[in-house]
Design a protein around this motif. Structure first.
Motif, mmCIF file in Angstrom:
data_model
loop_
_atom_site.group_PDB
_atom_site.id
_atom_site.type_symbol
_atom_site.label_atom_id
_atom_site.label_comp_id
_atom_site.label_asym_id
_atom_site.label_seq_id
_atom_site.Cartn_x
_atom_site.Cartn_y
_atom_site.Cartn_z
ATOM 1 N N PHE A 25 -10.858 -9.607 14.307
ATOM 2 C CA PHE A 25 -10.319 -10.218 13.100
ATOM 3 C C PHE A 25 -9.656 -9.183 12.181
ATOM 4 N N LEU A 26 -10.330 -8.072 11.913
ATOM 5 C CA LEU A 26 -9.738 -7.044 11.040
ATOM 6 C C LEU A 26 -8.404 -6.531 11.575
ATOM 7 N N PRO A 27 -8.300 -6.213 12.871
ATOM 8 C CA PRO A 27 -6.986 -5.781 13.373
ATOM 9 C C PRO A 27 -5.904 -6.860 13.233
ATOM 10 N N ALA A 28 -6.278 -8.125 13.345
ATOM 11 C CA ALA A 28 -5.299 -9.207 13.191
ATOM 12 C C ALA A 28 -4.792 -9.315 11.758
ATOM 13 N N LEU A 29 -5.570 -8.824 10.791
ATOM 14 C CA LEU A 29 -5.155 -8.855 9.386
ATOM 15 C C LEU A 29 -4.183 -7.736 9.027
ATOM 16 N N GLN A 30 -4.157 -6.684 9.817
ATOM 17 C CA GLN A 30 -3.319 -5.533 9.503
ATOM 18 C C GLN A 30 -1.853 -5.929 9.472
ATOM 19 N N ASP A 31 -1.202 -5.599 8.380
ATOM 20 C CA ASP A 31 0.218 -5.893 8.217
ATOM 21 C C ASP A 31 0.833 -4.777 7.372
ATOM 22 N N ASP A 32 0.749 -3.562 7.879
ATOM 23 C CA ASP A 32 1.181 -2.387 7.129
ATOM 24 C C ASP A 32 2.697 -2.251 7.105
ATOM 25 N N GLU A 33 3.180 -1.601 6.079
ATOM 26 C CA GLU A 33 4.602 -1.289 5.920
ATOM 27 C C GLU A 33 4.674 0.179 5.476
ATOM 28 N N PRO A 34 4.499 1.115 6.422
ATOM 29 C CA PRO A 34 4.447 2.534 6.054
ATOM 30 C C PRO A 34 5.696 3.021 5.326
ATOM 31 N N ALA A 35 6.853 2.478 5.650
ATOM 32 C CA ALA A 35 8.089 2.908 4.996
ATOM 33 C C ALA A 35 8.069 2.632 3.499
ATOM 34 N N LYS A 36 7.261 1.655 3.091
ATOM 35 C CA LYS A 36 7.147 1.330 1.666
ATOM 36 C C LYS A 36 5.771 1.703 1.111
ATOM 37 N N ASN A 37 5.041 2.522 1.879
ATOM 38 C CA ASN A 37 3.734 3.012 1.463
ATOM 39 C C ASN A 37 2.752 1.875 1.186
ATOM 40 N N TYR A 38 2.843 0.816 1.971
ATOM 41 C CA TYR A 38 1.933 -0.313 1.832
ATOM 42 C C TYR A 38 1.023 -0.383 3.052
ATOM 43 N N HIS A 39 -0.256 -0.406 2.805
ATOM 44 C CA HIS A 39 -1.243 -0.523 3.871
ATOM 45 C C HIS A 39 -2.215 -1.627 3.496
ATOM 46 N N THR A 40 -2.421 -2.544 4.404
ATOM 47 C CA THR A 40 -3.335 -3.657 4.159
ATOM 48 C C THR A 40 -4.725 -3.105 3.875
ATOM 49 N N SER A 41 -5.342 -3.617 2.828
ATOM 50 C CA SER A 41 -6.695 -3.159 2.501
ATOM 51 C C SER A 41 -7.676 -4.317 2.661
ATOM 52 N N SER A 42 -8.766 -4.012 3.320
ATOM 53 C CA SER A 42 -9.814 -5.007 3.539
ATOM 54 C C SER A 42 -11.149 -4.384 3.186
ATOM 55 N N ARG A 43 -12.008 -5.193 2.634
ATOM 56 C CA ARG A 43 -13.387 -4.754 2.368
ATOM 57 C C ARG A 43 -14.293 -5.662 3.178
ATOM 58 N N PHE A 44 -15.126 -5.080 4.011
ATOM 59 C CA PHE A 44 -15.990 -5.825 4.912
ATOM 60 C C PHE A 44 -17.434 -5.661 4.485
ATOM 61 N N PHE A 45 -18.069 -6.775 4.139
ATOM 62 C CA PHE A 45 -19.493 -6.790 3.817
ATOM 63 C C PHE A 45 -20.225 -7.265 5.066
ATOM 64 N N ASN A 46 -20.893 -6.346 5.731
ATOM 65 C CA ASN A 46 -21.599 -6.599 6.973
ATOM 66 C C ASN A 46 -23.018 -7.066 6.670
ATOM 67 N N ARG A 47 -23.467 -8.099 7.360
ATOM 68 C CA ARG A 47 -24.799 -8.673 7.097
ATOM 69 C C ARG A 47 -25.917 -7.650 7.185
ATOM 70 N N THR A 48 -25.762 -6.627 8.012
ATOM 71 C CA THR A 48 -26.829 -5.634 8.140
ATOM 72 C C THR A 48 -26.752 -4.564 7.061
ATOM 73 N N GLU A 49 -25.642 -4.508 6.351
ATOM 74 C CA GLU A 49 -25.466 -3.466 5.339
ATOM 75 C C GLU A 49 -25.426 -3.997 3.916
ATOM 76 N N ILE A 50 -25.478 -5.306 3.728
ATOM 77 C CA ILE A 50 -25.380 -5.876 2.385
ATOM 78 C C ILE A 50 -26.687 -5.658 1.642
ATOM 79 N N ASP A 51 -26.580 -5.013 0.511
ATOM 80 C CA ASP A 51 -27.720 -4.871 -0.393
ATOM 81 C C ASP A 51 -27.610 -6.011 -1.398
ATOM 82 N N MET A 52 -28.428 -7.021 -1.241
ATOM 83 C CA MET A 52 -28.289 -8.221 -2.061
ATOM 84 C C MET A 52 -28.558 -7.948 -3.541
ATOM 85 N N GLN A 53 -29.238 -6.857 -3.852
ATOM 86 C CA GLN A 53 -29.474 -6.510 -5.257
ATOM 87 C C GLN A 53 -28.165 -6.137 -5.948
ATOM 88 N N SER A 54 -27.285 -5.455 -5.232
ATOM 89 C CA SER A 54 -26.030 -5.008 -5.838
ATOM 90 C C SER A 54 -24.822 -5.802 -5.338
#
Length: 156
Positions: A25-54
């Motif tokens: 899924f993350l690779p399918a979201l990539q739509d970079d345009e290096p010539a214009k200095n644009y890089h797709t940014s994604s933040r992934f909250f993984n179930r094993t790494e989510i600290d529910m307090q924060s």
């Protein structure tokens, strides 16, 4: 399989696993345009790494200017999504994000989809997953790095 998403979307995954999200899924979201200095940014909250307090603070930070991610992906157990749905909805509304539900290898029930205006059902085994986004609209207005935006100040 092709799905459509807009920039600034929180994507909730149901029935998926982190490996599918990271490898397909993350690779399918990539739509970079290096010539214009644009890089797709994604933040992934993984179930094993989510600290529910924060979680609320981190989700809010991931969707705030100037570091707002184009896409925020949440891989959380369904009971955690239900528990934190109000917070997710509030942050999305406050920071102008849409919320999409992606059901992987499962059929959504009507009560599962009530809070989401964008709903997709996909198969993790489909090798032809592609994501269509509206990033082309944004990229039309980006200047190449060598161009400078100039302005003048009018004296009154």
């Amino acid at each position: 399989m092709q799905i459509s998403l807009n920039l600034h979307t929180i994507i909730l995954f149901f029935g998926s696993n982190s490996s599918f999200i990271q490898k397909s899924f993350l690779p399918a979201l990539q739509d970079d345009e290096p010539a214009k200095n644009y890089h797709t940014s994604s933040r992934f909250f993984n179930r094993t790494e989510i600290d529910m307090q924060s979680f609320e603070v981190e989700l809010d930070a991931a969707s705030l200017f100037p570091n707002a991610a184009d896409y925020i992906l949440l891989d959380m157990p369904a009971n955690m999504v239900e528990k934190h749905n109000r917070i997710i909805q509030q942050i999305a509304k406050k920071n102008h994000y849409k919320i999409a539900a992606v059901f992987v290898d499962q059929i959504p029930q009507s009560h599962d989809t009530a809070d989401y205006s964008i709903i997709h059902q996909i198969s993790a085994s489909d090798p032809h997953l592609s994501v269509e986004t509206n990033s082309q609209e944004l990229k039309r207005y980006l200047l190449p790095p060598e161009k400078k935006l100039s302005y003048y100040r009018r004296h009154t």
